[in-house]
Design a protein around this motif. Sequence first.
Motif, PDB file in Angstrom:
ATOM      1  N   VAL A 245       0.856  -1.177   0.000  1.00 57.11           N
ATOM      2  CA  VAL A 245       0.000   0.000   0.000  1.00 57.11           C
ATOM      3  C   VAL A 245       0.899   1.236   0.000  1.00 57.11           C
ATOM      4  CG1 VAL A 245      -1.651   1.338   1.352  1.00 57.11           C
ATOM      5  CG2 VAL A 245      -1.905  -1.146   1.185  1.00 57.11           C
ATOM      6  N   ASP A 246       0.711   2.095  -0.982  1.00 53.66           N
ATOM      7  CA  ASP A 246       1.509   3.321  -1.104  1.00 53.66           C
ATOM      8  C   ASP A 246       0.545   4.498  -1.180  1.00 53.66           C
ATOM      9  OD1 ASP A 246       3.214   5.388  -1.652  1.00 53.66           O
ATOM     10  OD2 ASP A 246       4.213   4.434  -3.355  1.00 53.66           O
ATOM     11  N   LEU A 247       0.410   5.222  -0.070  1.00 53.45           N
ATOM     12  CA  LEU A 247      -0.571   6.300   0.003  1.00 53.45           C
ATOM     13  C   LEU A 247      -0.235   7.464  -0.917  1.00 53.45           C
ATOM     14  CD1 LEU A 247      -1.232   6.378   3.864  1.00 53.45           C
ATOM     15  CD2 LEU A 247      -2.514   5.180   2.077  1.00 53.45           C
ATOM     16  N   ARG A 248       0.970   7.481  -1.456  1.00 55.88           N
ATOM     17  CA  ARG A 248       1.328   8.535  -2.409  1.00 55.88           C
ATOM     18  C   ARG A 248       0.616   8.334  -3.743  1.00 55.88           C
ATOM     19  NH1 ARG A 248       7.715   7.840  -1.946  1.00 55.88           N
ATOM     20  NH2 ARG A 248       6.940   5.683  -2.099  1.00 55.88           N
ATOM     21  N   LYS A 249       0.177   7.120  -4.017  1.00 60.35           N
ATOM     22  CA  LYS A 249      -0.566   6.828  -5.252  1.00 60.35           C
ATOM     23  C   LYS A 249      -2.050   7.065  -5.001  1.00 60.35           C
ATOM     24  CE  LYS A 249       2.857   3.430  -6.800  1.00 60.35           C
ATOM     25  NZ  LYS A 249       3.110   2.012  -7.186  1.00 60.35           N
ATOM     26  N   GLU A 250      -2.417   8.351  -5.008  1.00 61.34           N
ATOM     27  CA  GLU A 250      -3.770   8.736  -4.624  1.00 61.34           C
ATOM     28  C   GLU A 250      -4.819   8.263  -5.619  1.00 61.34           C
ATOM     29  OE1 GLU A 250      -3.855  12.908  -3.933  1.00 61.34           O
ATOM     30  OE2 GLU A 250      -2.274  12.870  -2.414  1.00 61.34           O
ATOM     31  N   SER A 251      -4.433   7.973  -6.843  1.00 61.26           N
ATOM     32  CA  SER A 251      -5.407   7.503  -7.828  1.00 61.26           C
ATOM     33  C   SER A 251      -5.921   6.113  -7.488  1.00 61.26           C
ATOM     34  CB  SER A 251      -4.774   7.483  -9.225  1.00 61.26           C
ATOM     35  OG  SER A 251      -3.674   6.574  -9.264  1.00 61.26           O
ATOM     36  N   ARG A 252      -5.148   5.377  -6.677  1.00 62.00           N
ATOM     37  CA  ARG A 252      -5.579   4.027  -6.312  1.00 62.00           C
ATOM     38  C   ARG A 252      -5.993   3.912  -4.852  1.00 62.00           C
ATOM     39  NH1 ARG A 252      -2.390  -1.837  -6.848  1.00 62.00           N
ATOM     40  NH2 ARG A 252      -4.111  -3.046  -5.920  1.00 62.00           N
ATOM     41  N   TRP A 253      -5.198   4.450  -3.941  1.00 61.21           N
ATOM     42  CA  TRP A 253      -5.425   4.218  -2.510  1.00 61.21           C
ATOM     43  C   TRP A 253      -6.070   5.428  -1.849  1.00 61.21           C
ATOM     44  CZ3 TRP A 253      -4.496  -0.744  -1.782  1.00 61.21           C
ATOM     45  CH2 TRP A 253      -3.487  -1.379  -2.507  1.00 61.21           C
ATOM     46  N   GLU A 254      -7.053   5.181  -1.007  1.00 60.92           N
ATOM     47  CA  GLU A 254      -7.720   6.234  -0.239  1.00 60.92           C
ATOM     48  C   GLU A 254      -7.680   5.850   1.236  1.00 60.92           C
ATOM     49  OE1 GLU A 254      -9.453   9.928   0.247  1.00 60.92           O
ATOM     50  OE2 GLU A 254      -8.824   9.036  -1.671  1.00 60.92           O
ATOM     51  N   PHE A 255      -6.936   6.629   2.009  1.00 60.02           N
ATOM     52  CA  PHE A 255      -6.742   6.334   3.435  1.00 60.02           C
ATOM     53  C   PHE A 255      -7.899   6.917   4.245  1.00 60.02           C
ATOM     54  CE2 PHE A 255      -4.194   7.126   7.480  1.00 60.02           C
ATOM     55  CZ  PHE A 255      -4.102   5.776   7.810  1.00 60.02           C
ATOM     56  N   LEU A 256      -8.466   6.137   5.132  1.00 61.75           N
ATOM     57  CA  LEU A 256      -9.551   6.616   5.987  1.00 61.75           C
ATOM     58  C   LEU A 256      -8.939   7.342   7.182  1.00 61.75           C
ATOM     59  CD1 LEU A 256     -12.015   3.578   5.898  1.00 61.75           C
ATOM     60  CD2 LEU A 256     -11.661   5.403   4.228  1.00 61.75           C
ATOM     61  N   ASN A 257      -8.720   8.645   7.006  1.00 62.93           N
ATOM     62  CA  ASN A 257      -7.985   9.453   7.975  1.00 62.93           C
ATOM     63  C   ASN A 257      -8.768   9.776   9.233  1.00 62.93           C
ATOM     64  OD1 ASN A 257      -5.303  10.421   6.729  1.00 62.93           O
ATOM     65  ND2 ASN A 257      -6.743  10.745   5.064  1.00 62.93           N
ATOM     66  N   THR A 258     -10.077   9.809   9.135  1.00 58.59           N
ATOM     67  CA  THR A 258     -10.890  10.387  10.192  1.00 58.59           C
ATOM     68  C   THR A 258     -12.227   9.659  10.273  1.00 58.59           C
ATOM     69  OG1 THR A 258     -12.063  12.402  10.852  1.00 58.59           O
ATOM     70  CG2 THR A 258     -11.674  12.107   8.517  1.00 58.59           C
ATOM     71  N   LEU A 259     -12.952   9.906  11.354  1.00 57.55           N
ATOM     72  CA  LEU A 259     -14.275   9.297  11.497  1.00 57.55           C
ATOM     73  C   LEU A 259     -15.253   9.811  10.447  1.00 57.55           C
ATOM     74  CD1 LEU A 259     -14.618   9.224  15.398  1.00 57.55           C
ATOM     75  CD2 LEU A 259     -14.302   7.278  13.862  1.00 57.55           C
ATOM     76  N   PHE A 260     -14.974  10.978   9.853  1.00 59.09           N
ATOM     77  CA  PHE A 260     -15.813  11.477   8.767  1.00 59.09           C
ATOM     78  C   PHE A 260     -15.756  10.546   7.547  1.00 59.09           C
ATOM     79  CE2 PHE A 260     -15.611  15.995  10.479  1.00 59.09           C
ATOM     80  CZ  PHE A 260     -16.968  16.031  10.785  1.00 59.09           C
ATOM     81  N   SER A 261     -14.751   9.669   7.487  1.00 63.16           N
ATOM     82  CA  SER A 261     -14.609   8.748   6.356  1.00 63.16           C
ATOM     83  C   SER A 261     -15.511   7.527   6.479  1.00 63.16           C
ATOM     84  CB  SER A 261     -13.151   8.284   6.242  1.00 63.16           C
ATOM     85  OG  SER A 261     -12.259   9.360   6.157  1.00 63.16           O
ATOM     86  N   VAL A 262     -16.078   7.307   7.660  1.00 60.47           N
ATOM     87  CA  VAL A 262     -16.825   6.075   7.908  1.00 60.47           C
ATOM     88  C   VAL A 262     -18.035   5.956   6.998  1.00 60.47           C
ATOM     89  CG1 VAL A 262     -18.213   4.837   9.623  1.00 60.47           C
ATOM     90  CG2 VAL A 262     -16.012   5.831  10.276  1.00 60.47           C
ATOM     91  N   SER A 263     -18.849   7.020   6.890  1.00 60.00           N
ATOM     92  CA  SER A 263     -20.073   6.948   6.096  1.00 60.00           C
ATOM     93  C   SER A 263     -19.765   6.691   4.623  1.00 60.00           C
ATOM     94  CB  SER A 263     -20.879   8.243   6.249  1.00 60.00           C
ATOM     95  OG  SER A 263     -20.069   9.383   5.995  1.00 60.00           O
ATOM     96  N   GLU A 264     -18.732   7.335   4.104  1.00 60.26           N
ATOM     97  CA  GLU A 264     -18.358   7.150   2.703  1.00 60.26           C
ATOM     98  C   GLU A 264     -17.900   5.720   2.448  1.00 60.26           C
ATOM     99  OE1 GLU A 264     -15.608   9.443  -0.579  1.00 60.26           O
ATOM    100  OE2 GLU A 264     -14.815   9.210   1.449  1.00 60.26           O
ATOM    101  N   ALA A 265     -17.075   5.178   3.338  1.00 62.35           N
ATOM    102  CA  ALA A 265     -16.547   3.828   3.135  1.00 62.35           C
ATOM    103  C   ALA A 265     -17.656   2.788   3.204  1.00 62.35           C
ATOM    104  CB  ALA A 265     -15.475   3.534   4.181  1.00 62.35           C
ATOM    105  N   VAL A 266     -18.581   2.944   4.153  1.00 67.94           N
ATOM    106  CA  VAL A 266     -19.697   1.990   4.264  1.00 67.94           C
ATOM    107  C   VAL A 266     -20.530   2.015   2.987  1.00 67.94           C
ATOM    108  CG1 VAL A 266     -21.855   1.483   5.470  1.00 67.94           C
ATOM    109  CG2 VAL A 266     -19.805   2.073   6.783  1.00 67.94           C
TER     110      VAL A 266
END
Length: 629
Positions: A245-266
Amino acid sequence: MYVTEALGKLASYREPPISMAVTYLRKPTLGPISHPPWLVRPGVKPPMVCHCSVEAKPIGEEVFSVTSSSKYDVDYLGESTKGDLNVKLDQLESFGVDSQTTLEGPIEEVARMEAQEAEDLLEDLGIPDPFSCRHSDRGIFCTRTLNLRSISAIGYDMDYTLMHYNVMAWEGRAYDYCMENLKNVGFPVDGLSFDQDLVIRGLVIDKEKGNLVKADRFGYVKRAMHGTTMLSTRAVSEMYGRELVDLRKESRWEFLNTLFSVSEAVAYMQMVDRLDDGAIAAELGPLDYKGLYKAVGKALFRAHVEGQLKSEIMSKPELFVEPDPELPLALLDQKEAGKKLLLITNSDYHYTDKMMQHSFNRFLPNDIGWRELFDMVIVSARKPEFFQMSHPLYEVVTGEGLMKPCFKAQTGGLYSGGSAQMVENSLNIHGDEILYVGDHIYTDVSQSKVHLRWRTALICRELEEEYRALIQSMDHRLTLIELINQKEVVGDLFNQLRLALQRRMKGRPAQTLAATNMDDQELTESMQKLLIVMRRLDQKIAPMLEADGEHFNKRWGFLSRAGLWDKSHLMRQIEKYADIYTSRVSNFLQYTPFMYFRSQEQTLAHDSHPSYHSHLNGSDVANKRKCSS
């Protein structure tokens, strides 16, 4: 003793801001004070409060001096001594302390006695010592040594930092609005509902494969889920065995940084299932997993931009915000200690004012309003760009949010936009004199450190639940480690016998004379027996490893760990960018605004000598302190 005598004589005095360097001598009377349950330790005397007389005599300037920003030094840990309080030795006699006799003797003996007496006095005062605070779910944990005395300004994010939302309520409504927007453009969402336990902070979305993965500190994927189905260990190995996993490759990987990311990921993982089932209409166009992610992100973005979600929260904040009465008091301590407090949030003025009034005003003494706590408030800050570049600055001049252009911020002002560099120039405070506290690894913590070298603190509310889950899992983990160690010993013997057999088959002697003299039947039977034992151990260990961390989350295990031994990718990000981290801002109330946070010694793979580990773990001193607390 010097420290104890001074503390004993000063224990009943309260210091105003260090910048004022004024203390008042009062005749104290002590009485009980109510104390938050999480600060009370078994066996500790109830805390006392000082009810002081109104007559006061200023003594601070005569006895103490404060190290100024122009005369500071750097201590042996590389921390600035700015803000340190210094004793004027020629004034000790005014306290009845003889500096000559007090400081006599080897410092090791003096320090040992003073430390014990200091612990006793803390207990008598009903104040938990920092060591016991560290070993609790409400502790502040240090990854890089930080001297709070040298911090001149503390900046705070608002959402999930100064106020904590009920995740099920806030993210659940965000999810509902997102799914409604998806439905309006033709996506099949019927029968879906928000599942808070489906994801945790720190996971990574693989937008190419429609997967959600948990990586270790090196980027190796340890667990993965496609749609809402967990993948087997073998499937994970086959899919990710040769990539990181390489977070610098933003076109592929999306890091769940915060609790605000929970709804989107679900929402995304549920829609991956619908895409795989062929339930998404062709009229929406040929969608791959990346395109689906964009569609979900757009729907959630609309939910935030259109304002319906925030309007609903503002109308009934009590349904979404979990109150924390101690939080405003922690900030009040910092302000009275001379720290300049900043609020820097991406939220707009109306939302910020409404939510801060609800969360702060009722808990502040003497009818203080939330605005009076902060030396500067910046709304609509547009982080992370706020830390990276300059934007136009506007002053909010009316309660309705009317703004006018502004070219320079002033202390006490309320502003919109601007930049971190503007804040530094306005306050004449720069770099590591500022501590920024936020919940977002990238937007708050990483960028303020990388671009400005601000000191950083991460707020991660889930730490409290994880701490309790780790305690609950202690017996399980100890049993698991014991089984793994047993397999290692059995495996070592098997490997030695296997090597002996290999050499025998090649006509060469074994490793030792005794191994060489073993007969063929004994060697073979021993190896067969050991193989059976190891396979049975594997059958026991494998499901126990799978279940490790299930008290925190059944799918993903612990937040900070990836497997039994290693740290998660999230924990690596925290260690890299956050100087300190904790579960909530009010945890500062357990400490003082003058705390010196010292990072713990990190063990290495070759730190294997038992006596060395004993010293590292502090078994001679620190463990006694922990046990007594």
